[in-house]
Design an enzyme around this catalytic site. Structure first.
Site, PDB file in Angstrom:
ATOM      1  N   HIS A   1       0.676  -1.141   0.056  1.00 12.25           N
ATOM      2  CA  HIS A   1      -0.126  -0.214  -0.164  1.00 12.25           C
ATOM      3  C   HIS A   1       0.967   1.092  -0.156  1.00 12.25           C
ATOM      4  CE1 HIS A   1      -2.958  -2.704   2.420  1.00 12.25           C
ATOM      5  NE2 HIS A   1      -3.031  -2.866   0.993  1.00 12.25           N
TER       6      HIS A   1
ATOM      7  N   TYR B   1       1.805   0.738  13.841  1.00 15.66           N
ATOM      8  CA  TYR B   1       2.425   1.771  13.224  1.00 15.66           C
ATOM      9  C   TYR B   1       2.099   2.999  13.041  1.00 15.66           C
ATOM     10  CZ  TYR B   1      -0.951   0.590   9.448  1.00 15.66           C
ATOM     11  OH  TYR B   1      -1.799   0.472   8.719  1.00 15.66           O
TER      12      TYR B   1
END
EC number: 5.1.3.13
Length: 328
Positions: free
Chosen positions: A61, A130
């Site tokens: 992504h 993250y």
């Protein structure tokens, strides 16, 4: 933390210092000042947490606009984390780097803006956390197919991965729209001392400043909102405005403190004056009261003396006979 290089110079593996004893362990996972000084001058605005079952592969992504830098770590399980350079003009354009992140080794992977990101689960399950330097934008999100031979990522898979429909429909390297973040060539990259580039990783504003060196990319390069003002000058002006605002705030607080002290002092003086007036009035009242009391006591004494004299005269008069003699 220790910094470990990867196959891509801009992608870094971070090894934290872990303290363990009979109770468990403790570690510092992030320190803003250290990160900005040693890795990249970035501010994180969003944090994500994903849970993936065995055999899952997520990615690759990236966002063509609002590009995201990511600091990735694993809190449960183990994954193989991958970054692909999508920045046209970069010396590592189209290359990839990977690292094993797990809850046991506690490594973190820094992936700058302009990179595609993905991972596959190596164990039964994994949870990945993250931080992101920009917000998620579904309108500009792109998916690069995970197994494109043009990139040749060496996924450590034993069986075919489990993919989402979006990831299954990912584009090949030839089809994929590359990141809006450009990596200028060395010939057009100005010197840092010229006050144009303030970091190793250029921004869109910096690309726009040398857009004449990148023919054919004008439609992707955003116009500088500042009208082409060098980045260091912008940052310097921001720091000056911040310092002025901080100084003005301190002055306001100082003025408020002085005003409060003055008001308090005036209140004390007013209270002192009021107390003095009351004390004076009370003293005058005591003097008047003493005078009145003494006057009434003297008047009472005179009145009592007068009554005693009348009583004596009456007593003598009652003891006289008709000839004026006293009777026994």
């Amino acid at each position: 933390m220790d910094i470990i290089d990867t196959a891509l110079p801009d992608v870094k593996l971070l090894k934290p210092q872990v303290f363990t004893d009979g109770r468990g362990f403790f570690m510092e996972t992030f320190r803003d000042g250290w990160f900005k000084e040693n890795i990249a001058d970035r501010t994180f605005v969003q944090e994500n947490h994903s849970n993936s079952s065995k055999g899952v592969l997520r990615g690759l992504h990236y966002q063509t606009e609002n590009t995201q830098g990511k600091l990735v770590r694993v809190v449960v399980g183990e994954v193989f984390d991958v970054a692909v350079d999508m920045r046209e003009g970069s010396p590592t354009f189209g290359k990839w780097a990977g690292a094993t992140l797990s809850a046991q080794n506690r490594y973190q992977l820094w992936i700058p803006e302009g990179f595609a990101h993905g991972f596959c689960v190596l164990g039964d399950a994994a949870e990945v956390v993250y931080k992101c330097t920009d917000y998620y934008n579904p309108e500009t999100e792109q998916v690069l197919i995970w197994n494109d031979p043009a990139i040749g990522i060496g996924w450590p898979l034993q069986t075919a991965p489990l993919l989402s429909p979006k990831d299954l429909a990912g584009k090949t390297w030839a089809q994929a729209e590359k990141s809006a973040l450009r990596f200028p060539d060395k010939k057009c990259r100005p010197n840092v001392s010229d006050g144009i580039f303030s970091d190793r990783l250029p921004t869109r504003l910096q690309y726009a400043l040398c857009k004449e060196k990148h023919p054919g990319n004008e439609e992707r390069q955003a116009q500088p909102r500042s009208g082409g003002i060098p980045v260091l000058q912008i940052q310097r002006e921001r720091r000056i405005r911040a310092a002025v605002g901080h100084r003005e705030g301190n002055n306001k607080r100082h003025n408020y403190t002085n005003q409060a002290f003055t008001d308090n002092q005036a209140c004390r003086e007013k209270r002192t004056d009021t107390v003095g007036v009351f004390q004076t009035a009370f003293a005058v009242f005591r003097l008047l009261a003493n005078d009145v009391f003494q006057h009434r006591r003297q008047h009472r004494a005179c009145h009592d003396g007068h009554i005693d004299g009348r009583r004596q005269i009456n007593a003598h008069t009652d003891r006289k006979d008709g000839q004026g003699k006293f009777t026994a």
